[in-house]
Motif scaffolding. Structure first.
Motif, short mmCIF file in Angstrom:
data_model
loop_
_atom_site.label_atom_id
_atom_site.label_comp_id
_atom_site.label_asym_id
_atom_site.label_seq_id
_atom_site.Cartn_x
_atom_site.Cartn_y
_atom_site.Cartn_z
N GLY A 73 0.86 -1.14 -0.10
CA GLY A 73 -0.01 0.00 0.10
C GLY A 73 0.90 1.29 -0.02
O GLY A 73 0.38 2.41 -0.83
N LEU A 74 2.01 1.47 0.86
CA LEU A 74 2.80 2.58 0.81
C LEU A 74 3.39 2.80 -0.50
O LEU A 74 3.53 3.74 -1.02
CB LEU A 74 4.05 2.28 1.92
CG LEU A 74 5.00 3.44 1.86
CD1 LEU A 74 4.14 4.67 2.56
CD2 LEU A 74 5.99 3.09 2.76
N GLN A 75 3.87 1.67 -1.28
CA GLN A 75 4.29 1.86 -2.44
C GLN A 75 3.34 2.13 -3.59
O GLN A 75 3.83 3.12 -4.48
CB GLN A 75 5.03 0.51 -3.14
CG GLN A 75 6.19 0.14 -2.49
CD GLN A 75 6.70 -1.38 -3.05
OE1 GLN A 75 7.49 -1.36 -3.78
NE2 GLN A 75 6.30 -2.23 -2.31
N SER A 76 2.25 1.59 -3.45
CA SER A 76 1.13 2.12 -4.34
C SER A 76 0.59 3.57 -4.36
O SER A 76 0.90 4.39 -5.19
CB SER A 76 -0.03 1.19 -4.24
OG SER A 76 0.06 0.20 -4.24
N TYR A 77 0.73 4.08 -3.06
CA TYR A 77 0.36 5.33 -2.77
C TYR A 77 1.44 6.42 -3.29
O TYR A 77 1.14 7.36 -3.94
CB TYR A 77 0.27 5.81 -1.11
CG TYR A 77 -0.12 7.15 -0.57
CD1 TYR A 77 -1.18 7.53 -0.91
CD2 TYR A 77 1.03 7.73 -0.13
CE1 TYR A 77 -1.32 9.15 -0.74
CE2 TYR A 77 1.04 9.04 0.18
CZ TYR A 77 0.04 9.74 0.04
OH TYR A 77 -0.28 11.20 0.21
N ALA A 78 2.58 6.09 -2.90
CA ALA A 78 3.76 6.77 -3.30
C ALA A 78 3.80 7.00 -4.89
O ALA A 78 4.07 7.94 -5.28
CB ALA A 78 5.03 6.20 -2.86
N ILE A 101 9.74 -5.76 -2.83
CA ILE A 101 9.47 -5.07 -1.30
C ILE A 101 8.57 -5.61 -0.53
O ILE A 101 8.77 -5.48 0.82
CB ILE A 101 9.46 -3.35 -1.50
CG1 ILE A 101 10.63 -2.98 -2.63
CG2 ILE A 101 9.57 -2.68 -0.45
CD1 ILE A 101 11.96 -3.35 -1.84
N ALA A 102 7.26 -5.82 -0.83
CA ALA A 102 6.38 -6.20 0.04
C ALA A 102 6.50 -7.55 0.68
O ALA A 102 6.38 -7.69 1.79
CB ALA A 102 4.88 -6.38 -1.03
N PHE A 103 7.09 -8.41 -0.19
CA PHE A 103 7.52 -9.61 0.44
C PHE A 103 8.63 -9.58 1.36
O PHE A 103 8.45 -10.06 2.67
CB PHE A 103 8.29 -10.53 -0.79
CG PHE A 103 8.76 -11.89 -0.16
CD1 PHE A 103 7.63 -12.91 0.25
CD2 PHE A 103 10.24 -12.18 -0.26
CE1 PHE A 103 8.36 -13.92 0.62
CE2 PHE A 103 10.66 -13.48 0.15
CZ PHE A 103 9.63 -14.21 0.51
N GLU A 104 9.66 -8.60 1.23
CA GLU A 104 10.60 -8.67 2.27
C GLU A 104 10.36 -7.87 3.65
O GLU A 104 10.57 -8.06 4.72
CB GLU A 104 11.79 -7.52 1.60
CG GLU A 104 12.66 -8.36 0.64
CD GLU A 104 13.39 -9.48 1.22
OE1 GLU A 104 13.70 -9.33 2.53
OE2 GLU A 104 13.44 -10.34 0.29
N ALA A 105 9.28 -6.92 3.32
CA ALA A 105 8.59 -6.51 4.47
C ALA A 105 7.51 -7.28 5.26
O ALA A 105 7.55 -7.11 6.72
CB ALA A 105 7.72 -4.96 4.00
#
Length: 177
Positions: A73-78, A101-105
């Motif tokens: 969600g953070l990447q999508s928003y950015a 990045i979502a997987f690593e987070a």
């Protein structure tokens, strides 16, 4: 001076040491049947029967999914709302590039949740317990079975002492729990 502050605290618990597992299990069953109070068994062996199921895995899964969803969600928003850039003719919502990045987070969230959750379940947040003052517990890690009763009243304390004596307790020690 206050007279209550000087009066010694009466024991509200008992610790009984048993030489065999069978005798301790019989005493434990009798104490649980009598509903005396909080009863804890300290043993050099794991308790009989299947282990208790933990909710740690469900907690860790939930935190991992929330961590991955939060990063996605953070990447999508950015990339869509806050700072949209046209890079190489790619659309703003290029979701395949968000997955690593979502997987690593998510993995990071799982690791942190496991460490914190396991620590909380194992009691690492508890620094002191009055049951640790009982001398009989030193033997529980070697070759003895120790049952500690936190009695709810003086009658249940006497009843638990009778049960311990009937079941062949080697040593009965009063405790202030």
């Amino acid at each position: 001076m206050n007279a209550e502050a000087e009066a010694p605290i009466a024991p509200n618990g008992l610790a009984a040491t048993f030489l065999s597992e069978d005798a301790s299990l019989v005493a434990l069953a009798n104490l649980n049947a009598g509903k005396i109070g909080e009863v804890r068994l300290f043993s050099p062996l794991p308790p009989p029967g299947p282990p208790k199921r933990s909710r740690l895995s469900a907690f860790v899964l939930l935190i991992g999914l929330l961590g991955a969803a939060g990063a996605f969600g953070l990447q999508s928003y950015a990339n869509i709302v806050a700072y949209p850039l046209d890079i190489g003719g790619r659309p703003p919502f290029s979701w395949p590039s968000f997955i690593p990045i979502a997987f690593e987070a998510g993995i990071l969230s799982v690791v942190l949740a496991t460490v914190v959750g396991a620590g909380a379940l194992c009691g690492f947040t508890r620094y002191y317990d009055s049951v640790d003052e009982i001398r009989a517990l030193r033997d529980a890690t070697i070759d003895r079975w120790v049952i500690v009763v936190h009695a709810s009243s003086s009658e249940s304390l006497a009843q638990s002492r009778d049960i311990f004596e009937r079941c062949g307790a080697r040593v009965i020690e009063e405790a202030k729990l």
